[in-house]
Design a protein around this motif. Structure first.
Motif, PDB file in Angstrom:
ATOM      1  N   MET A  33      -6.814   0.787  -4.330  1.00 24.44           N
ATOM      2  CA  MET A  33      -5.704   1.658  -4.739  1.00 24.44           C
ATOM      3  C   MET A  33      -5.163   1.240  -6.101  1.00 24.44           C
ATOM      4  O   MET A  33      -4.901   2.090  -6.972  1.00 24.44           O
ATOM      5  CB  MET A  33      -4.585   1.598  -3.704  1.00 24.44           C
ATOM      6  CG  MET A  33      -4.857   2.357  -2.425  1.00 24.44           C
ATOM      7  SD  MET A  33      -3.482   2.202  -1.254  1.00 24.44           S
ATOM      8  CE  MET A  33      -2.270   3.278  -2.011  1.00 24.44           C
ATOM      9  N   ASP A  38      -7.650   2.203  -8.745  1.00 25.52           N
ATOM     10  CA  ASP A  38      -7.629   3.650  -8.963  1.00 25.52           C
ATOM     11  C   ASP A  38      -6.452   4.056  -9.849  1.00 25.52           C
ATOM     12  O   ASP A  38      -6.586   4.897 -10.746  1.00 25.52           O
ATOM     13  CB  ASP A  38      -7.553   4.364  -7.616  1.00 25.52           C
ATOM     14  CG  ASP A  38      -7.557   5.874  -7.759  1.00 25.52           C
ATOM     15  OD1 ASP A  38      -8.463   6.410  -8.405  1.00 25.52           O
ATOM     16  OD2 ASP A  38      -6.628   6.518  -7.246  1.00 25.52           O
ATOM     17  N   GLY A  74       0.850   3.998  -2.802  1.00 26.66           N
ATOM     18  CA  GLY A  74       0.595   5.372  -2.404  1.00 26.66           C
ATOM     19  C   GLY A  74       1.579   6.340  -3.043  1.00 26.66           C
ATOM     20  O   GLY A  74       1.198   7.424  -3.488  1.00 26.66           O
ATOM     21  N   THR A 134      -5.686   9.156  -3.331  1.00 26.75           N
ATOM     22  CA  THR A 134      -5.025   7.884  -3.078  1.00 26.75           C
ATOM     23  C   THR A 134      -5.358   7.350  -1.697  1.00 26.75           C
ATOM     24  O   THR A 134      -5.689   6.167  -1.531  1.00 26.75           O
ATOM     25  CB  THR A 134      -3.504   8.045  -3.236  1.00 26.75           C
ATOM     26  OG1 THR A 134      -3.213   8.526  -4.558  1.00 26.75           O
ATOM     27  CG2 THR A 134      -2.792   6.721  -3.018  1.00 26.75           C
ATOM     28  N   GLY A 165      -8.267  -2.254   0.738  1.00 26.08           N
ATOM     29  CA  GLY A 165      -7.621  -0.975   0.456  1.00 26.08           C
ATOM     30  C   GLY A 165      -6.595  -1.087  -0.647  1.00 26.08           C
ATOM     31  O   GLY A 165      -6.513  -0.232  -1.542  1.00 26.08           O
ATOM     32  N   GLY A 199       0.595   6.598  -6.582  1.00 22.80           N
ATOM     33  CA  GLY A 199      -0.614   7.411  -6.700  1.00 22.80           C
ATOM     34  C   GLY A 199      -0.329   8.894  -6.586  1.00 22.80           C
ATOM     35  O   GLY A 199      -0.987   9.717  -7.231  1.00 22.80           O
ATOM     36  N   ALA A 227       0.831  -1.210   0.000  1.00 21.00           N
ATOM     37  CA  ALA A 227       0.000   0.000   0.000  1.00 21.00           C
ATOM     38  C   ALA A 227       0.858   1.250   0.000  1.00 21.00           C
ATOM     39  O   ALA A 227       0.532   2.255  -0.654  1.00 21.00           O
ATOM     40  CB  ALA A 227      -0.937  -0.010   1.204  1.00 21.00           C
ATOM     41  N   THR A 244     -13.266   8.041  -7.424  1.00 20.99           N
ATOM     42  CA  THR A 244     -12.426   8.551  -6.336  1.00 20.99           C
ATOM     43  C   THR A 244     -11.849   9.924  -6.660  1.00 20.99           C
ATOM     44  O   THR A 244     -11.136  10.495  -5.827  1.00 20.99           O
ATOM     45  CB  THR A 244     -11.268   7.580  -6.065  1.00 20.99           C
ATOM     46  OG1 THR A 244     -10.545   7.359  -7.282  1.00 20.99           O
ATOM     47  CG2 THR A 244     -11.776   6.251  -5.534  1.00 20.99           C
ATOM     48  N   ALA A 295      -8.947   6.202  -1.636  1.00 22.09           N
ATOM     49  CA  ALA A 295      -9.145   4.896  -2.273  1.00 22.09           C
ATOM     50  C   ALA A 295      -8.792   3.774  -1.306  1.00 22.09           C
ATOM     51  O   ALA A 295      -9.495   2.761  -1.216  1.00 22.09           O
ATOM     52  CB  ALA A 295      -8.292   4.797  -3.536  1.00 22.09           C
ATOM     53  N   TRP A 296      -7.696   3.956  -0.544  1.00 17.47           N
ATOM     54  CA  TRP A 296      -7.316   2.925   0.432  1.00 17.47           C
ATOM     55  C   TRP A 296      -8.369   2.794   1.530  1.00 17.47           C
ATOM     56  O   TRP A 296      -8.744   1.682   1.920  1.00 17.47           O
ATOM     57  CB  TRP A 296      -5.962   3.263   1.046  1.00 17.47           C
ATOM     58  CG  TRP A 296      -5.429   2.155   1.907  1.00 17.47           C
ATOM     59  CD1 TRP A 296      -4.692   1.082   1.515  1.00 17.47           C
ATOM     60  CD2 TRP A 296      -5.608   2.021   3.321  1.00 17.47           C
ATOM     61  NE1 TRP A 296      -4.400   0.279   2.602  1.00 17.47           N
ATOM     62  CE2 TRP A 296      -4.953   0.831   3.718  1.00 17.47           C
ATOM     63  CE3 TRP A 296      -6.266   2.791   4.293  1.00 17.47           C
ATOM     64  CZ2 TRP A 296      -4.942   0.399   5.040  1.00 17.47           C
ATOM     65  CZ3 TRP A 296      -6.249   2.355   5.611  1.00 17.47           C
ATOM     66  CH2 TRP A 296      -5.587   1.170   5.969  1.00 17.47           C
TER      67      TRP A 296
END
Length: 333
Positions: free
Chosen positions: A291, A294, A22, A57, A287, A25, A18, A185, A60-61
């Protein structure tokens, strides 16, 4: 047999993934990818990252975490591996609640309006609760898997049709509702992130406390009752957790399908554990999935974007077909 030794390692792996997504993102957008270490020399680019990409971002998580947790609670509560907020009708109920709220306020919510965001979340929560209760009433409980799924599909279609009728009757909010119902998102700001973060913390805490109930239900209704668990009250609490998680996600990002279905299955395929760990891991997996979706939605047809709900529906529907095909083959064997 449950093996909780691998669960913390899986959580660390999901957190690391993640974190990596991130960073991607924050770097990827409609204008292309920038080197993050050069943002200090470009105030405009830094403002885009800080006010648009980062909240999107993080949002989205958080939304994926809420949907993954809702899916794990639904599958454990109804002892049905195909249960998720979409198939049980709770997502459609939340969508109708948000549509009614948008109609009442006369347009899309302002990004920084805490009161409006909380109002949308409350409306979505009420709609999700009503939809789940209606599904259970039509299915006469959760014992019959086929009846439960059919009731969920029917409730989802009826509530979706009611939302469509409302959309046609209120042309002033048509555009806002169309963007919302596709799942998006792009409009998530820090206010929406704050609302979802609070909802996720509350739902994770409550789900952790109720995890022994789901472990008992996994052994059967009679076994759970013999353990002295107050099943009726705890079922109500679990429905509330399911509805709040679904409503909070739907109110901020719209209707996003199949994340709640896929996340618990992916966790179970990696580790066998009790619901105490399964619920948290499903939230982290959800999550991560949203992500990734997205990022794909931004990148596939850049500089234009796909609605993330459309992308998850295509990918999640394909996953559901593969899952059903495997179960059919294993049953035939």
């Amino acid at each position: 047999m449950p093996n909780t030794r691998r669960a913390p390692l899986l959580m660390l792996a999901l957190l690391a993934a993640a974190l990596l997504l991130g960073l991607l993102g924050a770097a990827v957008g409609s204008t292309g990818a920038e080197r993050l270490w050069q943002l200090a020399h470009d105030p405009v680019a830094w403002q885009i990252v800080r006010d648009i990409r980062l909240p999107r971002t993080v949002g989205a998580w958080l939304a994926g975490g809420l949907l993954g947790l809702a899916g794990a609670v639904a599958q454990g509560l109804f002892r049905n591996p195909l249960a998720d907020p979409w198939l049980l009708g709770s997502a459609s109920g939340a969508g109708l609640g948000v549509a009614l709220a948008l109609t009442a306020i006369g347009g899309p919510p302002a990004a920084a309006a805490w009161g409006v965001r909380l109002g949308l979340t409350g409306a979505a929560f009420a709609g999700a609760v009503a939809a789940v209760l209606l599904t259970l009433t039509l299915a006469r409980g959760a014992q019959q898997t086929l009846r439960l799924l059919l009731a969920g599909v029917i409730v989802g279609m009826v509530l979706g049709a009611a939302k469509d009728l409302l959309t046609l009757a209120e042309a002033d909010v048509l555009q806002a509702l169309v963007v919302f119902m596709l799942g998006n998102t792009a409009l998530v700001g820090w206010t929406a992130c704050g609302v979802m973060a609070v909802a996720l913390a509350v739902c994770l805490f409550a789900a952790r406390l109720l995890a022994p109930v789901l472990d008992g239900l996994a052994l059967g209704e009679a076994t759970a009752a013999s353990l002295g668990l107050p099943l009726p009250a705890m079922r109500v609490a679990l429905v509330a957790v399911l509805s709040l998680a679904t409503g909070a996600a739907v109110a901020q990002t719209g209707l996003i399908a199949f994340v709640g279905l896929a996340a618990p299955h992916l966790v179970r395929s990696m580790v066998k554990t009790t619901h105490g760990w399964l619920l948290m891991l499903s939230a982290f997996m959800g999550g991560l999935l949203l992500m990734a979706a997205d990022l794909l939605a931004r990148w596939l047809i850049a500089p234009q974007e796909l609605p993330v709900g459309v992308l998850t529906a295509v990918l999640g529907g394909s996953y559901l077909l593969v899952l059903m095909h495997r179960r059919t083959r294993s049953g035939a064997a």
